[in-house]
Design a protein around this motif. Structure first.
Motif, PDB file in Angstrom:
ATOM      1  N   TRP A 101      11.791  -9.662  -9.692  1.00 20.16           N
ATOM      2  CA  TRP A 101      11.572  -8.208  -9.730  1.00 20.16           C
ATOM      3  C   TRP A 101      12.350  -7.503  -8.620  1.00 20.16           C
ATOM      4  N   LEU A 143      15.289  -4.615  -8.921  1.00 14.57           N
ATOM      5  CA  LEU A 143      15.272  -3.360  -8.177  1.00 14.57           C
ATOM      6  C   LEU A 143      16.489  -3.246  -7.267  1.00 14.57           C
ATOM      7  N   TYR A 178      10.298  -1.166  -2.055  1.00 11.06           N
ATOM      8  CA  TYR A 178      10.148  -2.543  -2.537  1.00 11.06           C
ATOM      9  C   TYR A 178       8.686  -2.933  -2.678  1.00 11.06           C
ATOM     10  N   TYR A 204       7.144  -1.008  -5.630  1.00  8.69           N
ATOM     11  CA  TYR A 204       7.610  -1.570  -6.890  1.00  8.69           C
ATOM     12  C   TYR A 204       6.893  -2.885  -7.204  1.00  8.69           C
ATOM     13  N   MET A 256       3.705   3.573  -9.514  1.00  9.69           N
ATOM     14  CA  MET A 256       5.002   4.036 -10.018  1.00  9.69           C
ATOM     15  C   MET A 256       5.282   5.472  -9.593  1.00  9.69           C
ATOM     16  N   PHE A 298       6.422   5.068  -6.048  1.00  2.00           N
ATOM     17  CA  PHE A 298       7.755   4.458  -6.063  1.00  2.00           C
ATOM     18  C   PHE A 298       8.810   5.470  -6.488  1.00  2.00           C
ATOM     19  N   ASN A 299       8.584   6.143  -7.621  1.00  2.95           N
ATOM     20  CA  ASN A 299       9.582   7.086  -8.134  1.00  2.95           C
ATOM     21  C   ASN A 299       9.848   8.221  -7.152  1.00  2.95           C
TER      22      ASN A 299
END
Length: 116
Positions: free
Chosen positions: A26, A30, A63, A66, A85, A88-89
């Protein structure tokens, strides 16, 4: 931040039985997106645990967010996934904007305030 540190931090936040190999996968996924934003080469092989990830501080927590999101998704914790999310976004967008502001071509910086 190293890949190992990101995994350790995510594991401290989310109990899980997902393998480290999957978490490294993962992170590698990323890291490809980060490399595109930073306009640099994508690392060719999955990183050893002590390799520094590309995104610098203060945006390196992308990181961890995510990894937490992916853990939550695969554990079917969809409300937590949505929250992770969102974080993260938001942080990833801030990091991209920061990078663009600080790495513009010099001609763009000079002409930025010119009135046409």
């Amino acid at each position: 931040m190293t890949a190992k540190k990101a995994i350790t931090m995510a594991d401290g936040l989310r109990m899980n039985a997902i393998s480290e190999e999957q978490k490294y996968s993962w992170l590698y996924e990323l890291e490809g997106q980060v490399a595109e934003v930073l306009e640099t080469e994508i690392p060719e092989n999955p990183f050893p645990e002590d390799t520094e990830l590309l995104m610098p501080a203060p945006y390196e927590n992308i990181y961890v967010y995510y990894l937490c999101a992916m853990i939550d998704y695969f554990q079917q914790e969809l409300n937590l996934y949505a929250n992770d999310m969102t974080m993260f976004n938001s942080l990833f967008a801030e990091a991209g904007a920061w990078w663009r502001r600080n790495n513009r071509p010099s001609s763009f910086k000079k002409d930025r305030w010119r009135v046409m």
